[in-house]
Design a protein around this motif. Sequence first.
Motif, PDB file in Angstrom:
ATOM      1  N   THR A   1       3.998  -2.281   0.070  1.00  0.00           N
ATOM      2  CA  THR A   1       2.686  -1.666   0.238  1.00  0.00           C
ATOM      3  C   THR A   1       2.223  -1.088  -1.097  1.00  0.00           C
ATOM      4  OG1 THR A   1       3.650   0.498   0.729  1.00  0.00           O
ATOM      5  CG2 THR A   1       3.267  -0.989   2.621  1.00  0.00           C
TER       6      THR A   1
ATOM      7  N   ALA B   1       7.103  -7.133   4.674  1.00  0.00           N
ATOM      8  CA  ALA B   1       6.168  -6.238   5.371  1.00  0.00           C
ATOM      9  C   ALA B   1       6.212  -4.812   4.813  1.00  0.00           C
ATOM     10  CB  ALA B   1       6.461  -6.227   6.867  1.00  0.00           C
TER      11      ALA B   1
ATOM     12  N   CYS C   1       8.731 -12.580  -3.291  1.00  0.00           N
ATOM     13  CA  CYS C   1       8.592 -12.387  -1.843  1.00  0.00           C
ATOM     14  C   CYS C   1       9.862 -12.689  -1.045  1.00  0.00           C
ATOM     15  CB  CYS C   1       7.465 -13.265  -1.318  1.00  0.00           C
ATOM     16  SG  CYS C   1       5.879 -12.990  -2.118  1.00  0.00           S
TER      17      CYS C   1
ATOM     18  N   GLN D   1       4.677 -15.409   0.505  1.00  0.00           N
ATOM     19  CA  GLN D   1       3.985 -14.783   1.632  1.00  0.00           C
ATOM     20  C   GLN D   1       2.542 -14.474   1.241  1.00  0.00           C
ATOM     21  OE1 GLN D   1       5.462 -14.145   4.637  1.00  0.00           O
ATOM     22  NE2 GLN D   1       7.376 -15.049   3.897  1.00  0.00           N
ATOM     23  N   PRO D   2       1.625 -14.489   2.215  1.00  0.00           N
ATOM     24  CA  PRO D   2       0.246 -14.094   1.894  1.00  0.00           C
ATOM     25  C   PRO D   2       0.167 -12.589   1.607  1.00  0.00           C
ATOM     26  CG  PRO D   2       0.464 -14.648   4.233  1.00  0.00           C
ATOM     27  CD  PRO D   2       1.789 -14.912   3.599  1.00  0.00           C
ATOM     28  N   ILE D   3      -0.570 -12.245   0.591  1.00  0.00           N
ATOM     29  CA  ILE D   3      -0.724 -10.850   0.174  1.00  0.00           C
ATOM     30  C   ILE D   3      -1.891 -10.235   0.935  1.00  0.00           C
ATOM     31  CG2 ILE D   3      -1.116  -9.321  -1.800  1.00  0.00           C
ATOM     32  CD1 ILE D   3       1.486 -10.966  -1.924  1.00  0.00           C
ATOM     33  N   SER D   4      -1.674  -9.059   1.481  1.00  0.00           N
ATOM     34  CA  SER D   4      -2.743  -8.385   2.224  1.00  0.00           C
ATOM     35  C   SER D   4      -3.881  -8.011   1.278  1.00  0.00           C
ATOM     36  CB  SER D   4      -2.216  -7.127   2.902  1.00  0.00           C
ATOM     37  OG  SER D   4      -1.949  -6.122   1.939  1.00  0.00           O
ATOM     38  N   PRO D   5      -5.105  -7.982   1.789  1.00  0.00           N
ATOM     39  CA  PRO D   5      -6.239  -7.575   0.936  1.00  0.00           C
ATOM     40  C   PRO D   5      -6.055  -6.171   0.360  1.00  0.00           C
ATOM     41  CG  PRO D   5      -7.029  -8.574   2.972  1.00  0.00           C
ATOM     42  CD  PRO D   5      -5.541  -8.412   3.119  1.00  0.00           C
ATOM     43  N   GLU D   6      -5.438  -5.270   1.126  1.00  0.00           N
ATOM     44  CA  GLU D   6      -5.227  -3.903   0.648  1.00  0.00           C
ATOM     45  C   GLU D   6      -4.285  -3.881  -0.555  1.00  0.00           C
ATOM     46  OE1 GLU D   6      -4.545  -4.740   3.969  1.00  0.00           O
ATOM     47  OE2 GLU D   6      -6.512  -4.112   4.677  1.00  0.00           O
ATOM     48  N   LEU D   7      -3.193  -4.653  -0.471  1.00  0.00           N
ATOM     49  CA  LEU D   7      -2.241  -4.691  -1.578  1.00  0.00           C
ATOM     50  C   LEU D   7      -2.864  -5.356  -2.797  1.00  0.00           C
ATOM     51  CD1 LEU D   7       0.568  -4.010  -2.597  1.00  0.00           C
ATOM     52  CD2 LEU D   7       1.368  -6.193  -1.671  1.00  0.00           C
ATOM     53  N   ARG D   8      -3.577  -6.432  -2.575  1.00  0.00           N
ATOM     54  CA  ARG D   8      -4.257  -7.128  -3.672  1.00  0.00           C
ATOM     55  C   ARG D   8      -5.268  -6.192  -4.346  1.00  0.00           C
ATOM     56  NH1 ARG D   8      -3.921 -12.221  -4.956  1.00  0.00           N
ATOM     57  NH2 ARG D   8      -2.963 -12.881  -3.014  1.00  0.00           N
TER      58      ARG D   8
END
Length: 175
Positions: free
Chosen positions: A99, A96, A120, A125-132
């Motif tokens: 970032t 978490a 991870c 873990q799924p990557i947040s759209p913001e990080l991607r």
Amino acid sequence: MAAARGQKALAALPHLVKTLRSSEPVSNALRLRHLPSLRRTFSLYDQINLIDSVPEDQLRFQSYDDTGFKINNVKYEGSLLIVENKIMTWTPKTFAEITAESLSIFKVVHPIPEILILGCGRNIQPISPELRKFVRSTGMKLEAVDSRNAASTYNILNEEGRPVAIALLPYGVVS
């Protein structure tokens, strides 16, 4: 110990300046992006401490455990970030905490690595759209895998001479 880390970070300054100055000709689109001053650059990365620098052809993950990694017969505890064969401590302790800010060094690294391998911890873990979106904005490809496979993938790509970076949590991290 903090003084030694400060000296290592200071010793890395000429390499950073040389890397920034020796880059290939900058396109007009890149010229419009302003690079931050070195003072701003180092204030952004005060959470990252330079640990060691090794020759390109020798950097290799040898083993891992729940708390860290063994690289070239040296045991490193905690999260690591490796860029241009520079091994650095990295502040995120959980997934978490990963970032765009924790990876902001990639705003100034040049040349930018072809791929960023994100370890991870124990599980993917799924990557947040913001990080991607942030990683994509740097021009890198992102590969998110468990830390064991991240280390193996890094070894393979680095041995092939590919420009690769890795940011990874210890294998014992489960969230």
